[in-house]
Scaffold this active site. Sequence first.
Site, mmCIF file in Angstrom:
data_model
loop_
_atom_site.group_PDB
_atom_site.id
_atom_site.type_symbol
_atom_site.label_atom_id
_atom_site.label_comp_id
_atom_site.label_asym_id
_atom_site.label_seq_id
_atom_site.Cartn_x
_atom_site.Cartn_y
_atom_site.Cartn_z
ATOM 1 N N ASP A 1 -4.919 -4.190 -7.093
ATOM 2 C CA ASP A 1 -4.412 -5.556 -7.230
ATOM 3 C C ASP A 1 -5.384 -6.676 -6.869
ATOM 4 O O ASP A 1 -4.993 -7.849 -6.850
ATOM 5 C CB ASP A 1 -3.080 -5.713 -6.492
ATOM 6 C CG ASP A 1 -3.134 -5.244 -5.050
ATOM 7 O OD1 ASP A 1 -4.179 -4.720 -4.635
ATOM 8 O OD2 ASP A 1 -2.131 -5.392 -4.333
ATOM 9 N N ASP B 1 -2.103 5.943 -2.779
ATOM 10 C CA ASP B 1 -1.520 4.748 -2.170
ATOM 11 C C ASP B 1 -0.751 4.038 -3.282
ATOM 12 O O ASP B 1 -1.200 4.018 -4.436
ATOM 13 C CB ASP B 1 -2.603 3.805 -1.643
ATOM 14 C CG ASP B 1 -3.165 4.227 -0.271
ATOM 15 O OD1 ASP B 1 -2.837 5.336 0.198
ATOM 16 O OD2 ASP B 1 -3.935 3.434 0.304
ATOM 17 N N HIS C 1 -7.058 0.335 -4.355
ATOM 18 C CA HIS C 1 -5.966 -0.587 -4.660
ATOM 19 C C HIS C 1 -6.357 -1.472 -5.846
ATOM 20 O O HIS C 1 -7.407 -2.107 -5.834
ATOM 21 C CB HIS C 1 -5.556 -1.418 -3.448
ATOM 22 C CG HIS C 1 -5.196 -0.533 -2.280
ATOM 23 N ND1 HIS C 1 -5.153 -0.982 -0.995
ATOM 24 C CD2 HIS C 1 -4.876 0.793 -2.224
ATOM 25 C CE1 HIS C 1 -4.820 0.012 -0.195
ATOM 26 N NE2 HIS C 1 -4.641 1.106 -0.916
ATOM 27 N N CYS D 1 -0.751 -7.820 -1.404
ATOM 28 C CA CYS D 1 -0.819 -6.697 -0.452
ATOM 29 C C CYS D 1 0.161 -6.860 0.714
ATOM 30 O O CYS D 1 0.767 -5.883 1.154
ATOM 31 C CB CYS D 1 -2.206 -6.595 0.166
ATOM 32 S SG CYS D 1 -3.553 -6.374 -0.979
ATOM 33 N N ASP E 1 0.815 -1.214 0.000
ATOM 34 C CA ASP E 1 0.000 0.000 0.000
ATOM 35 C C ASP E 1 0.849 1.264 0.000
ATOM 36 O O ASP E 1 0.432 2.294 -0.507
ATOM 37 C CB ASP E 1 -0.912 0.041 1.243
ATOM 38 C CG ASP E 1 -1.955 -1.058 1.227
ATOM 39 O OD1 ASP E 1 -1.982 -1.836 0.258
ATOM 40 O OD2 ASP E 1 -2.730 -1.131 2.201
ATOM 41 N N ARG F 1 -15.608 -6.488 -12.186
ATOM 42 C CA ARG F 1 -15.162 -5.102 -12.375
ATOM 43 C C ARG F 1 -14.558 -4.917 -13.768
ATOM 44 O O ARG F 1 -13.330 -4.799 -13.910
ATOM 45 C CB ARG F 1 -14.115 -4.734 -11.312
ATOM 46 C CG ARG F 1 -14.610 -4.925 -9.885
ATOM 47 C CD ARG F 1 -13.497 -4.707 -8.873
ATOM 48 N NE ARG F 1 -13.931 -5.056 -7.528
ATOM 49 C CZ ARG F 1 -13.117 -5.230 -6.500
ATOM 50 N NH1 ARG F 1 -11.804 -5.086 -6.640
ATOM 51 N NH2 ARG F 1 -13.599 -5.554 -5.311
ATOM 52 N N SER G 1 -11.949 -5.549 2.756
ATOM 53 C CA SER G 1 -11.814 -5.895 1.339
ATOM 54 C C SER G 1 -12.996 -6.721 0.882
ATOM 55 O O SER G 1 -13.847 -7.114 1.671
ATOM 56 C CB SER G 1 -10.537 -6.706 1.112
ATOM 57 O OG SER G 1 -10.741 -8.034 1.547
ATOM 58 N N SER G 2 -13.009 -7.006 -0.397
ATOM 59 C CA SER G 2 -13.972 -7.950 -0.948
ATOM 60 C C SER G 2 -13.353 -9.345 -0.892
ATOM 61 O O SER G 2 -12.217 -9.512 -0.452
ATOM 62 C CB SER G 2 -14.269 -7.577 -2.401
ATOM 63 O OG SER G 2 -13.138 -7.847 -3.203
HETATM 64 O O1 DAV Z 1 -11.492 -5.907 -2.540
HETATM 65 O O2 DAV Z 1 -10.520 -4.926 -4.127
HETATM 66 C C1 DAV Z 1 -8.192 -5.008 -2.499
HETATM 67 C C2 DAV Z 1 -7.016 -4.866 -1.585
HETATM 68 C C3 DAV Z 1 -7.028 -3.782 -0.594
HETATM 69 N N1 DAV Z 1 -5.718 -3.576 0.001
HETATM 70 C C4 DAV Z 1 -10.604 -5.228 -2.948
HETATM 71 C C5 DAV Z 1 -9.545 -4.751 -1.982
#
Ligand code: DAV
Length: 332
Positions: A214, A163, A212, A316, A79, A231, A263-264
């Site tokens: 990735d 970030d 983010h 990450c 990050d 997405r 996050s997801s």
């Molecule tokens: O669900 O896209 C990704 C990673 C966050 N550091 C997401 C989060």
Amino acid sequence: MVTPVANTYQKYWPFYQKYGGHTFPKEHLKKAIADIEEMCNVLQGEGVIVKHPEIIDWTENYKTPDFESTGMYAAMPRDILLVVGNEIIEAPMAWRARFFEYRAYRPLIKDYFLRGAKWTTAPKPQMSDKLYDMDYPIFSVEDRNHLAAEGKFVTTEHEPCFDAADFIRAGKDIFVQRSQVTNLMGIEWMRRHLAPTYRIHTISFKDPNPMHIDATFNIIGPGLVLLNPDRPCHQIDVFKKAGWTIISPPSPLIPDDHPLWMSSKWLSMNVLMLDEKRVMVEKNETTIQKMFEKLGIATVRVDIRNANSLGGGFHCWTCDIRRRGTLQSYFN
Ligand code: DAV
């Protein structure tokens, strides 16, 4: 607390009301730490040199002329650090709780500097209220989708912020998304900073809450990229024209009741390439493992489900400082 609310999943707001400003649940943290220790052991077994940031007490309150906050963590080097050739760039960040995160990495960065690395800190945002859209719609996903399509997010253009994890590298080309934490001024700062050797390309996705890149667009080899099927990328034709192979990874297998505070579930595609033929991937994500094997990429499997709860997958939780190879162009 405008930023966390605008930038986290509604399901977890009660969690933030309870734990905001305090440490994450301690029992869970212990398990997450054990996961990451095992990940480091496996990385070392694969021939990777592993270094750790400093341990810092983030619960201490801090105050600048512009705001007051406690810290969050220094769990995700991806990050905050972007390594471009022999240069380590410290990202300015956009969350007040992450303002001082760089301190955890300073001993390491000083050491790299003494051994010849170039060391850059991007301009630190002041993070006054002007950096945030205080009227940003937090309740309606439709509103967010609409605003995201217009390129509007919770951060304003008052000053540059970004970030590092909103950038992803492919040799001389670096791709970036405008997100909840990376604004256009931040992207422009990077573009000017890295020109003319590196080219920054802004790309975008159908995503109401980007933060983010990735777990959305993860480059896994020369001209080879995982694209999150939830997405779609608005510029995907440009990649197809450049001869890239776009792979849609299988749906994540993580159960609904497993906590993912930040996050997801798409951390499943947040893999770390050790080299072109080896990928570090979640032990429980058997379908994506099969996908990699079909591609001729060997899977190195580790279970970091408890560490996932803190918002990151393998990509990450790591930041590759040094790789073998030469600077090349993969995107023309
Ligand atoms: O669900 O896209 C990704 C990673 C966050 N550091 C997401 C989060």
